[in-house]
Design a protein around this motif. Structure first.
Motif, short mmCIF file in Angstrom:
data_model
loop_
_atom_site.label_atom_id
_atom_site.label_comp_id
_atom_site.label_asym_id
_atom_site.label_seq_id
_atom_site.Cartn_x
_atom_site.Cartn_y
_atom_site.Cartn_z
N ILE A 1 5.79 7.64 4.66
CA ILE A 1 5.60 6.23 5.03
C ILE A 1 6.85 5.67 5.68
O ILE A 1 7.93 5.66 5.06
N LEU A 2 6.73 5.22 6.93
CA LEU A 2 7.80 4.50 7.60
C LEU A 2 7.52 3.01 7.45
O LEU A 2 6.45 2.54 7.83
N GLU A 3 8.48 2.28 6.89
CA GLU A 3 8.20 0.88 6.55
C GLU A 3 9.48 0.06 6.64
O GLU A 3 10.54 0.50 6.18
N LEU A 4 9.39 -1.12 7.22
CA LEU A 4 10.54 -2.02 7.30
C LEU A 4 10.92 -2.50 5.91
O LEU A 4 12.10 -2.61 5.58
N ASN A 5 9.92 -2.78 5.07
CA ASN A 5 10.15 -3.23 3.70
C ASN A 5 10.08 -2.01 2.78
O ASN A 5 9.00 -1.58 2.36
N LEU A 6 11.24 -1.43 2.47
CA LEU A 6 11.28 -0.19 1.71
C LEU A 6 10.71 -0.35 0.31
O LEU A 6 10.06 0.57 -0.20
N GLU A 7 10.90 -1.50 -0.30
CA GLU A 7 10.38 -1.70 -1.66
C GLU A 7 8.85 -1.63 -1.68
O GLU A 7 8.26 -1.05 -2.58
N ASN A 8 8.23 -2.23 -0.68
CA ASN A 8 6.77 -2.15 -0.59
C ASN A 8 6.31 -0.71 -0.41
O ASN A 8 5.31 -0.27 -1.01
N ALA A 9 7.04 0.02 0.43
CA ALA A 9 6.68 1.42 0.66
C ALA A 9 6.82 2.23 -0.62
O ALA A 9 5.99 3.10 -0.92
N LYS A 10 7.86 1.94 -1.38
CA LYS A 10 8.06 2.66 -2.64
C LYS A 10 6.95 2.36 -3.63
O LYS A 10 6.56 3.24 -4.43
N GLU A 11 6.42 1.15 -3.61
CA GLU A 11 5.29 0.81 -4.48
C GLU A 11 4.07 1.68 -4.13
O GLU A 11 3.37 2.18 -5.02
N THR A 12 3.83 1.83 -2.83
CA THR A 12 2.72 2.69 -2.40
C THR A 12 2.95 4.12 -2.85
O THR A 12 2.04 4.78 -3.36
N VAL A 13 4.17 4.61 -2.66
CA VAL A 13 4.51 5.97 -3.07
C VAL A 13 4.30 6.15 -4.56
O VAL A 13 3.73 7.16 -5.02
N ASP A 14 4.75 5.18 -5.36
CA ASP A 14 4.59 5.27 -6.81
C ASP A 14 3.11 5.35 -7.20
O ASP A 14 2.74 6.10 -8.11
#
Length: 257
Positions: A36-49
């Motif tokens: 996932i390439l994402e400007l908002n890394l925290e949001n991307a990490k939520e998806t990953v989790d």
């Protein structure tokens, strides 16, 4: 298993929320390793989790798709270690206004993310895909094909995404690269809820119902429905499909008016 993505490495932009999150989770559930390439890394990490908690594989990368060097730097180690079989260009921003109340800076911002961002990501993976084949899926919009009031900059950008899709599909047929696009109508995402809350305080339920009924089918679509269409188009079951746009719009384009 039909629609399996087992062993595939997928690059998804804007996978931290809404449609991007739904596509990421859907692809991971079918066996893909999702990057996932994402400007908002925290949001991307939520998806990953969420993906990891369900037994899938995923990784997040902070990246501004509007900046080519950011994209190239983020994608390079992925290409060198795992490769990219599928690219989903989902990252995008909205803008409300006609040409008179769209400033030059507004237009530049929409262009940088919605058009240049798609270009940057395809540019970063195309040489790899020329050697290995691949699939590119772009997120267009019903605004690519029909007139929508007060969406000048947004419609301009999504029209460009649609024609980029056709161009890439044509140019890279001989390399085993398929390129298609999806054109959603209004999809119920956190963005929609935030838009209604900001612009219609106290009338949220009424406006939600009104916006839902702009689709002939009588409701908004769900991110998961878009994710399922994306899965089909990126699976081997869609191997005969390229250079095509797929509306997912509750009948909006053909049945309105």
């Amino acid at each position: 298993m039909k629609f399996s993505l087992k062993g595939k490495n997928v690059l998804i932009t804007g996978g931290g929320s809404g449609i991007g999150r739904a596509i990421s989770k859907t692809f991971a559930s079918q066996g893909a390793f999702v990057h996932i390439l994402e400007l908002n890394l925290e949001n991307a990490k939520e998806t990953v989790d969420e993906i990891l908690s369900e037994g899938g594989e995923a990784q997040a990368y902070e990246c501004n798709v509007a900046k080519q060097q950011d994209v190239v730097s983020a994608v390079k180690p992925i290409l060198e270690t795992k490769g990219v079989d599928i690219l989903v260009n989902n990252a995008g921003i909205a803008h409300i206004g006609n040409i008179e109340n769209t400033s030059e800076s507004d237009l530049d911002k929409v262009y940088d993310v919605n058009i240049k961002g798609v270009y940057n990501c395809i540019y970063a993976v195309i040489d790899h895909m020329k050697k290995n084949g691949g699939i590119i899926l772009n997120m267009a919009s019903i605004a690519s094909s029909v007139g929508i009031s007060d969406r000048f900059a947004y419609s301009m950008s999504k029209g460009a995404v649609l024609t980029m899709t056709y161009s890439v599909a044509k140019d890279y047929l001989e390399y085993g690269i398929r390129c298609n696009s999806i054109s959603p109508a209004r999809i119920h995402t956190p963005f929609v809820d935030g838009f209604i809350k900001k612009n219609y305080p106290g009338n949220e339920e009424e406006m939600f119902e009104k916006l839902s009924k702009t689709q002939p089918i009588g409701r908004m679509g769900t991110p998961e429905e878009v994710g399922n269409l994306a899965l089909y188009l990126c699976s081997d079951e869609a191997s005969f499909i390229t250079g095509t746009d797929f509306p997912i719009d509750g009948g909006f384009i053909k049945l309105n008016g």
